[in-house]
Design a protein around this motif. Structure first.
Motif, short mmCIF file in Angstrom:
data_model
loop_
_atom_site.label_atom_id
_atom_site.label_comp_id
_atom_site.label_asym_id
_atom_site.label_seq_id
_atom_site.Cartn_x
_atom_site.Cartn_y
_atom_site.Cartn_z
N HIS A 1 7.32 10.23 6.63
CA HIS A 1 7.64 9.86 5.25
C HIS A 1 7.76 8.36 5.09
O HIS A 1 7.30 7.79 4.08
N HIS A 2 8.34 7.69 6.06
CA HIS A 2 8.49 6.24 5.95
C HIS A 2 7.15 5.51 6.01
O HIS A 2 6.98 4.47 5.39
N LEU A 3 6.23 6.06 6.74
CA LEU A 3 4.90 5.46 6.80
C LEU A 3 4.12 5.70 5.51
O LEU A 3 3.35 4.84 5.08
N PHE A 4 4.34 6.86 4.90
CA PHE A 4 3.59 7.23 3.69
C PHE A 4 4.56 7.82 2.67
O PHE A 4 4.59 9.03 2.43
N PRO A 5 5.39 6.99 2.02
CA PRO A 5 6.46 7.50 1.15
C PRO A 5 5.98 8.26 -0.08
O PRO A 5 6.74 9.07 -0.63
N ALA B 1 0.83 -1.21 0.00
CA ALA B 1 0.00 0.00 0.00
C ALA B 1 0.85 1.26 0.00
O ALA B 1 0.50 2.27 -0.62
N ALA B 2 2.01 1.19 0.67
CA ALA B 2 2.87 2.37 0.76
C ALA B 2 3.51 2.72 -0.58
O ALA B 2 3.76 3.89 -0.85
N PHE B 3 3.74 1.74 -1.43
CA PHE B 3 4.50 1.96 -2.66
C PHE B 3 3.66 1.99 -3.93
O PHE B 3 4.16 2.43 -4.97
N ASN C 1 14.44 1.91 -2.27
CA ASN C 1 13.20 1.15 -2.07
C ASN C 1 13.43 -0.04 -1.15
O ASN C 1 12.57 -0.38 -0.33
N GLY C 2 14.61 -0.66 -1.28
CA GLY C 2 14.95 -1.75 -0.36
C GLY C 2 15.04 -1.25 1.07
O GLY C 2 14.58 -1.90 2.01
N HIS C 3 15.63 -0.07 1.23
CA HIS C 3 15.72 0.54 2.57
C HIS C 3 14.33 0.80 3.15
O HIS C 3 14.07 0.52 4.32
N HIS C 4 13.42 1.35 2.34
CA HIS C 4 12.07 1.63 2.83
C HIS C 4 11.34 0.34 3.22
O HIS C 4 10.57 0.34 4.18
N PHE D 1 10.39 13.10 -6.61
CA PHE D 1 9.86 12.67 -7.91
C PHE D 1 9.89 11.15 -8.05
O PHE D 1 8.95 10.56 -8.59
N LEU D 2 10.94 10.51 -7.57
CA LEU D 2 11.07 9.06 -7.74
C LEU D 2 10.21 8.29 -6.74
O LEU D 2 9.97 7.09 -6.94
N HIS D 3 9.75 8.94 -5.68
CA HIS D 3 8.73 8.34 -4.82
C HIS D 3 7.33 8.59 -5.38
O HIS D 3 6.34 8.22 -4.74
N HIS D 4 7.27 9.23 -6.52
CA HIS D 4 6.01 9.51 -7.21
C HIS D 4 5.05 10.33 -6.34
O HIS D 4 3.85 10.07 -6.31
N GLN D 5 5.64 11.31 -5.67
CA GLN D 5 4.85 12.23 -4.85
C GLN D 5 4.20 13.32 -5.70
O GLN D 5 3.23 13.94 -5.27
N VAL D 6 4.74 13.56 -6.89
CA VAL D 6 4.34 14.73 -7.67
C VAL D 6 3.36 14.40 -8.78
O VAL D 6 2.32 15.04 -8.93
#
Length: 484
Positions: A421-425, A75-77, A217-220, A181-186
């Motif tokens: 941020h980690h809960l909702f990347p 769900a987060a990703f 992404n592995g870290h998250h 941008f790479l977390h697709h926030q925008v």
């Protein structure tokens, strides 16, 4: 494992019913399938066989949850509706009663934080403000233009040193924008986010988007988790810092299994014994390592981790031409500026390059180092639930010790709200303050540890933690081996 009759489909020709059977699996059975070649995962009580699915758009990060429940990290990703693409991998249902490690309070807690996410969606917190990102794009490029102008128009060494430091700060701010941008926030369309990421990452910062995605992404997915073994793929790549830094005694011991004699080498002993003193010098060199790893990934010269190597072998670069072009463009403009547009001597150019590179490594690492270093660490096989894992392994940064909150907000690029941020990347940076209040309230309601510290206190916590690990390592060595 049991088989039950759970649904019936009518035959269109004769109206009879064809009974469709659905497999039932226990949690212990799911846990056995925990490798990329044999990967079962649970989503909302359903079991999916994702073995050897190297076409996964997000890459090999998917295997960090092989043999585990991926409901919340999914769900987060992923965008809403992405779960429909998993139907072809469905193999059965999870027997709820077999999940004995979760009591009713834990189940209620998990439902609570999933409901909170739904509430935030309805509040519109996941919708990005495009004008905010236009402002960040323009203001960040102004840093670059100022640093370039200081080299082009001045012959003063002090101005050139200031320019190099400003360029290092520019690189740091590029990192935060590429991150957004790479977390697709925008953008909802993920390709737009990837292309913006290539500009800020490859072209302006010199980092490979593919390298960053795999690592970050592995870290998250598994923050502050120790790998099951020194060669496994279920640990956090951001704390894979051996032999120079160890974040727990277990990690400090981890290289013994790679040694023929099962003992620590002199190199390991030196670094771990002195890691608190070496922490900042190592941060100064961090960007050199990241540039090297990015270059190798883009031009097919190797990968730093087993997970990245698997991704490159089975999938390759998602944007091979653009990634290569971006790296070439970066070094073209960076070396042009570092050479003073051809005016500087070789050693003077090296000085400028090293100042901007080392300062960037420090500016970046001091922020994300405070985000997780010195916080809880777990074994990959005994990780807590998604919410507790993200919250207890993460530290928020606040103003204090002379650093106003406004400076922290800008300098840290939103990552001072690291817990949130980690809960909702995929939550846009500008929505994090509102999310923070909701998360803090939820943690208090359920008695979950939630930690904040300013830049100075947080740094001291990290250094004290490193020293404690060093002390434990020395005692462990003296107990089990010869005198150092």
């Amino acid at each position: 494992m049991a088989i039950t009759r759970s649904s019936a489909n009518k035959n269109k020709n004769d109206g009879s019913e064809m009974i469709k059977t659905v497999e039932k699996y226990t949690w212990d059975e799911v846990k056995k399938h925990c490798s990329p070649e044999d990967a079962w995962m649970v989503y909302m009580g359903k079991v999916y066989d994702m073995s050897n699915w190297h076409e996964h758009p997000g890459g090999a990060v998917i295997y960090t949850h092989a043999g585990d429940d991926m409901t919340d990290i999914f769900a987060a990703f992923h965008a809403p509706g992405s779960q429909n693409l998993m139907k072809k991998f469905f193999i059965g249902d999870l027997i709820a009663e077999s999940v004995t490690h979760k009591d009713q309070r834990q189940l209620d807690f998990e439902k609570g934080y999933r409901d909170l996410r739904s509430k935030m969606v309805l509040m519109g917190l996941f919708k990005s403000n495009k004008m905010f990102y236009v402002y960040k794009w323009v203001s960040t490029m102004c840093l670059w233009a100022a640093a370039v102008a200081m080299v082009y128009f001045s012959d003063s060494t002090s101005v050139h040193v200031a320019s190099a430091l400003l360029m290092g700060l520019f690189f740091q701010q590029c990192g935060w924008l590429a991150h957004d941008f790479l977390h697709h926030q925008v953008f909802r369309h993920r390709k737009y986010g990837d292309l913006a990421g290539i500009f800020w990452g490859n072209v302006m910062e010199g980092y490979s988007v593919q390298w960053w995605k795999n690592k970050h992404n592995g870290h998250h997915a598994v923050p502050n988790l120790h790998s099951t073994s020194a060669v496994s793929q279920d640990g956090d790549p951001d704390i894979d810092t051996m032999p120079m830094l160890a974040w727990s005694l277990k990690q400090a011991r981890s290289y013994r299994e790679l040694a023929n004699d099962g003992k620590d080498s002199a190199v390991v002993r030196f670094f771990i014994r002195n890691q608190a003193a070496l922490y900042f010098p190592i941060l100064l060199l961090a960007r050199l390592s990241w540039l090297n790893e990015s270059f190798k990934i883009v031009f097919g010269l190797g990968a730093v981790s087993e997970n990245a190597a698997l991704e490159m072998k089975t999938k390759g670069l998602q944007y091979p031409f653009l990634e290569k072009l971006g790296i070439v463009l970066h070094y073209t403009w960076a070396f042009t500026v570092a050479s003073g547009f051809g005016r500087f001597s070789f050693m003077y150019s090296v000085m400028y390059f090293m100042i901007m590179t080392c300062s960037c490594g420090w500016f970046l690492a001091i922020v994300f180092g405070l985000g997780h270093n010195g916080m809880e660490t777990y074994d990959a096989q005994t990780r807590p639930d998604f919410w507790k894992l993200q919250v207890t392994t993460t530290r928020n940064i606040i103003g204090g010790h002379g650093f106003p909150q406004a400076f922290v907000d800008w300098f840290c690029g939103g990552l001072h709200y690291q817990v949130d941020h980690h809960l909702f990347p995929s939550l846009p940076r500008h929505s994090l303050p509102k999310a923070h209040k909701l998360v803090e309230s939820f943690c208090k309601e359920w008695g979950v540890k939630y930690h904040e510290a300013d830049l100075v206190d947080g740094t001291m916590e990290v250094l004290n933690h490193l020293q404690n690990v060093s002390d434990d390592f020395v005692v462990d060595f003296l107990t089990d081996g010869p005198t150092m």
